[in-house]
Design a protein around this motif. Structure first.
Motif, PDB file in Angstrom:
ATOM      1  N   SER A  26      37.424   9.767  69.261  1.00  0.00           N
ATOM      2  CA  SER A  26      37.929  10.071  70.598  1.00  0.00           C
ATOM      3  C   SER A  26      36.951  10.853  71.445  1.00  0.00           C
ATOM      4  CB  SER A  26      39.201  10.898  70.505  1.00  0.00           C
ATOM      5  OG  SER A  26      40.222  10.109  70.031  1.00  0.00           O
ATOM      6  N   PHE A  27      35.956  11.419  70.814  1.00  0.00           N
ATOM      7  CA  PHE A  27      35.033  12.224  71.590  1.00  0.00           C
ATOM      8  C   PHE A  27      33.683  11.539  71.631  1.00  0.00           C
ATOM      9  CE2 PHE A  27      31.829  15.625  71.962  1.00  0.00           C
ATOM     10  CZ  PHE A  27      32.095  15.918  73.288  1.00  0.00           C
ATOM     11  N   GLY A  79      40.211  19.320  76.776  1.00  0.00           N
ATOM     12  CA  GLY A  79      38.944  19.183  77.504  1.00  0.00           C
ATOM     13  C   GLY A  79      38.874  20.126  78.682  1.00  0.00           C
ATOM     14  N   GLY A  81      36.696  22.113  79.774  1.00  0.00           N
ATOM     15  CA  GLY A  81      35.425  22.255  80.496  1.00  0.00           C
ATOM     16  C   GLY A  81      35.006  23.708  80.586  1.00  0.00           C
ATOM     17  N   GLU A 102      38.081  22.019  73.368  1.00  0.00           N
ATOM     18  CA  GLU A 102      36.856  21.615  74.059  1.00  0.00           C
ATOM     19  C   GLU A 102      35.703  21.547  73.053  1.00  0.00           C
ATOM     20  OE1 GLU A 102      35.927  20.578  77.396  1.00  0.00           O
ATOM     21  OE2 GLU A 102      34.316  20.152  75.989  1.00  0.00           O
ATOM     22  N   PRO A 103      35.167  20.351  72.827  1.00  0.00           N
ATOM     23  CA  PRO A 103      34.063  20.222  71.868  1.00  0.00           C
ATOM     24  C   PRO A 103      32.712  20.685  72.415  1.00  0.00           C
ATOM     25  CG  PRO A 103      35.166  18.103  72.282  1.00  0.00           C
ATOM     26  CD  PRO A 103      35.624  19.058  73.325  1.00  0.00           C
ATOM     27  N   ASP A 129      37.595  17.522  68.661  1.00  0.00           N
ATOM     28  CA  ASP A 129      38.256  16.395  69.314  1.00  0.00           C
ATOM     29  C   ASP A 129      39.768  16.645  69.396  1.00  0.00           C
ATOM     30  OD1 ASP A 129      39.403  13.925  69.873  1.00  0.00           O
ATOM     31  OD2 ASP A 129      38.072  12.826  68.531  1.00  0.00           O
ATOM     32  N   ALA A 130      40.316  16.539  70.587  1.00  0.00           N
ATOM     33  CA  ALA A 130      41.749  16.819  70.765  1.00  0.00           C
ATOM     34  C   ALA A 130      42.637  15.884  69.954  1.00  0.00           C
ATOM     35  CB  ALA A 130      42.109  16.723  72.242  1.00  0.00           C
ATOM     36  N   ILE A 148      42.945  17.276  82.406  1.00  0.00           N
ATOM     37  CA  ILE A 148      42.477  17.450  83.787  1.00  0.00           C
ATOM     38  C   ILE A 148      41.064  16.890  83.932  1.00  0.00           C
ATOM     39  CG2 ILE A 148      41.972  19.178  85.561  1.00  0.00           C
ATOM     40  CD1 ILE A 148      44.112  20.948  84.245  1.00  0.00           C
ATOM     41  N   HIS A 149      40.940  15.902  84.801  1.00  0.00           N
ATOM     42  CA  HIS A 149      39.654  15.213  85.013  1.00  0.00           C
ATOM     43  C   HIS A 149      38.988  14.837  83.696  1.00  0.00           C
ATOM     44  CE1 HIS A 149      39.781  15.770  89.344  1.00  0.00           C
ATOM     45  NE2 HIS A 149      40.142  17.028  89.130  1.00  0.00           N
ATOM     46  N   ASP A 151      36.934  12.540  81.022  1.00  0.00           N
ATOM     47  CA  ASP A 151      35.780  11.645  81.224  1.00  0.00           C
ATOM     48  C   ASP A 151      36.311  10.249  81.582  1.00  0.00           C
ATOM     49  OD1 ASP A 151      33.921  13.627  80.574  1.00  0.00           O
ATOM     50  OD2 ASP A 151      34.129  13.221  78.434  1.00  0.00           O
ATOM     51  N   THR A 225      39.574  22.874  89.161  1.00  0.00           N
ATOM     52  CA  THR A 225      38.501  23.011  88.172  1.00  0.00           C
ATOM     53  C   THR A 225      37.157  22.636  88.800  1.00  0.00           C
ATOM     54  OG1 THR A 225      38.707  20.723  87.486  1.00  0.00           O
ATOM     55  CG2 THR A 225      40.075  22.335  86.307  1.00  0.00           C
ATOM     56  N   TYR A 227      35.265  20.121  88.028  1.00  0.00           N
ATOM     57  CA  TYR A 227      35.211  18.685  88.328  1.00  0.00           C
ATOM     58  C   TYR A 227      36.101  18.338  89.518  1.00  0.00           C
ATOM     59  CZ  TYR A 227      32.077  17.335  84.630  1.00  0.00           C
ATOM     60  OH  TYR A 227      30.946  17.179  83.866  1.00  0.00           O
TER      61      TYR A 227
HETATM   62  C1  LIG Z   1      34.814  15.514  83.034  1.00  0.00           C
HETATM   63  S1  LIG Z   1      34.942  16.935  82.039  1.00  0.00           S
HETATM   64  C2  LIG Z   1      36.244  17.854  82.818  1.00  0.00           C
HETATM   65  C3  LIG Z   1      36.286  19.288  82.403  1.00  0.00           C
HETATM   66  C4  LIG Z   1      37.405  20.101  83.057  1.00  0.00           C
HETATM   67  N1  LIG Z   1      38.719  19.647  82.628  1.00  0.00           N
HETATM   68  C5  LIG Z   1      37.295  20.077  84.549  1.00  0.00           C
HETATM   69  O1  LIG Z   1      38.184  19.486  85.192  1.00  0.00           O
HETATM   70  O2  LIG Z   1      36.331  20.664  85.080  1.00  0.00           O
HETATM   71  C6  LIG Z   1      35.773  16.295  80.596  1.00  0.00           C
HETATM   72  C7  LIG Z   1      35.803  17.277  79.456  1.00  0.00           C
HETATM   73  O3  LIG Z   1      36.563  16.731  78.401  1.00  0.00           O
HETATM   74  C8  LIG Z   1      35.936  17.042  77.174  1.00  0.00           C
HETATM   75  N2  LIG Z   1      36.372  16.016  76.207  1.00  0.00           N
HETATM   76  C9  LIG Z   1      36.001  14.716  76.167  1.00  0.00           C
HETATM   77  N3  LIG Z   1      36.587  14.084  75.134  1.00  0.00           N
HETATM   78  C10 LIG Z   1      37.357  15.012  74.512  1.00  0.00           C
HETATM   79  C11 LIG Z   1      38.190  14.983  73.368  1.00  0.00           C
HETATM   80  N4  LIG Z   1      38.342  13.849  72.650  1.00  0.00           N
HETATM   81  N5  LIG Z   1      38.814  16.119  73.003  1.00  0.00           N
HETATM   82  C12 LIG Z   1      38.658  17.258  73.720  1.00  0.00           C
HETATM   83  N6  LIG Z   1      37.876  17.348  74.811  1.00  0.00           N
HETATM   84  C13 LIG Z   1      37.224  16.244  75.199  1.00  0.00           C
HETATM   85  C14 LIG Z   1      34.452  17.015  77.487  1.00  0.00           C
HETATM   86  O4  LIG Z   1      33.688  17.778  76.570  1.00  0.00           O
HETATM   87  C15 LIG Z   1      34.420  17.596  78.880  1.00  0.00           C
HETATM   88  O5  LIG Z   1      34.237  18.989  78.879  1.00  0.00           O
END
Ligand SMILES: C[S@@+](CC[C@H](N)C(=O)[O-])C[C@H]1O[C@@H](n2cnc3c(N)ncnc32)[C@H](O)[C@@H]1O
Length: 260
Positions: A26-27, A79, A81, A102-103, A129-130, A148-149, A151, A225, A227
Motif C-alpha cells: 500500500s505504500f 498519511g 504528512g 506516516e511512513p 503503511d496504514a 487528507i490529500h 497520493d 494542510t 498539500y
Molecule cells: C500527498 S501527501 C499528503 C500529506 C498530508 N496529508 C497533507 O495533506 O499535506 C500523502 C502522504 O501520505 C503518505 N502515505 C502514502 N501511502 C501511505 C500509506 N500506505 N500509509 C500511510 N501513509 C501513506 C505519504 O508518505 C505522504 O506523506
C-alpha cells in the motif's frame, strides 16, 4: 524501539480477503527525504519509541488503553504528512486519542517537533503503511478515519497504488464504530470520483452529503494542510467527502482474532 513496518508474509493477519495483499503493497512513496537535523534525529531516537504503536504485538481490546486518562474516542489520520491537521485536532480535542500514521521519516520528525513543543499527550504514532494498522486495530474501535490529500497516482496503470481500494474500504469498515466517519479530502477530481465509487458500492458506508456545500466546503474547524495550501495556490479546488459507517460488519466474522 520504533516498531518497523512488518512484513505481513511472516505473520498472521486478521484478514484474508485481500486486505493482507494490499498491506504488502500500500505504500509506494518515499520513506526518507533530506537529512534530519540533529534535534529531529534525537526525537526519532528518543521520543518516537514512547509514542510508537507496536503492531507486532496484539492490539489492546480498547484502543483507548493506549492513552493516559480515558479518551472518549479514538481517531486515526492516515498519511499525515507534516502533521498540521493532526496537531490541530489533537489540541482542539484533548479528550480524544489520535493515532497518526506516516511512513515518511521527515514527516514523523516534523510532528514529533510539534508534539514536544506543545507537550501534546494524546497522539500515538505508526511509522509504516496504514494498511498494516487497519489490519491490526480491533473491530469497531475507531470513531473516525481521516485521509487528507492522499497520493493521487493519476496514471491509470498506477491506480492500484491508490490507498482507497475495495480491500481498504472493507478494512476501514471493520474497525470503525457504527456511526463512525471516514473523511476524505482531495483536490484531484478523478480520485474523488474513484473514492465515491468505491465507498458507494460498499454496503458498509453511506455518503452523508445532502447539498453541494456539504462536499465543497471543509468541515468547521478544519485545518488546511501543506498539500491543501499547494492545491489552492495552483488553483485546484478540493472536495471534502464524509462517509458514515452504517450497520455492523459481517464480512469479517469467523476469520478475525478480534471479534466483538
Ligand atoms: C500527498 S501527501 C499528503 C500529506 C498530508 N496529508 C497533507 O495533506 O499535506 C500523502 C502522504 O501520505 C503518505 N502515505 C502514502 N501511502 C501511505 C500509506 N500506505 N500509509 C500511510 N501513509 C501513506 C505519504 O508518505 C505522504 O506523506
Amino acid at each position: 524501539m520504533i516498531s518497523a513496518p512488518n512484513d505481513t508474509k511472516d505473520r498472521d493477519t486478521p484478514l484474508d480477503d485481500g486486505t493482507a495483499a494490499h498491506a504488502r503493497g500500500s505504500f509506494f512513496g518515499r520513506r526518507k527525504g533530506h537529512k534530519l537535523r540533529i534535534h529531529q534525529a534525537d526525537l526519532i531516537d528518543n521520543l518516537l519509541p514512547h509514542l510508537a504503536l507496536n503492531i507486532a504485538t496484539p492490539a489492546p481490546e480498547q484502543l483507548a488503553d493506549l492513552f493516559d486518562g480515558e479518551p472518549e474516542d479514538v481517531r486515526l489520520e492516515i498519511g499525515f504528512g507534516g502533521g498540521e491537521h493532526l496537531i490541530a485536532e489533537a489540541q482542539a480535542f484533548p479528550n480524544v486519542g489520535f493515532l497518526g500514521c506516516e511512513p515518511y521519516v521527515n514527516g514523523m520528525a516534523k510532528i514529533l517537533t510539534q508534539i514536544e513543543a506543545h507537550s501534546i499527550g494524546n497522539i500515538r504514532l505508526y511509522a509504516g503503511d496504514a494498511a498494516e494498522l487497519l489490519a491490526w486495530a480491533p473491530p469497531h474501535s475507531l470513531a473516525r478515519i481521516d485521509l487528507i490529500h492522499p497520493d493521487p497516482w493519476p496514471k491509470r496503470r498506477h491506480w492500484k497504488r491508490r490507498f482507497v481500494q475495495d480491500a481498504t474500504v472493507k478494512a476501514m469498515a471493520r474497525i470503525l464504530k457504527s456511526g463512525g466517519e471516514f473523511r476524505f479530502v482531495s483536490d484531484i477530481d478523478d480520485y474523488c470520483a474513484w473514492t465515491l465509487a468505491h465507498l458507494m458500492r460498499s454496503s458498509d458506508f453511506v455518503w452523508t452529503a445532502e447539498r453541494a456545500a456539504d462536499w465543497q466546503k471543509p468541515w468547521d474547524g478544519y485545518t488546511m494542510t501543506r498539500y491543501g495550501r499547494k492545491a489552492e495556490r495552483e488553483g485546484r479546488v478540493a472536495a471534502y467527502l464524509t462517509f458514515r459507517r452504517v450497520g455492523k460488519s459481517s464480512s469479517f466474522r469467523g476469520n478475525a482474532p478480534h471479534q466483538s
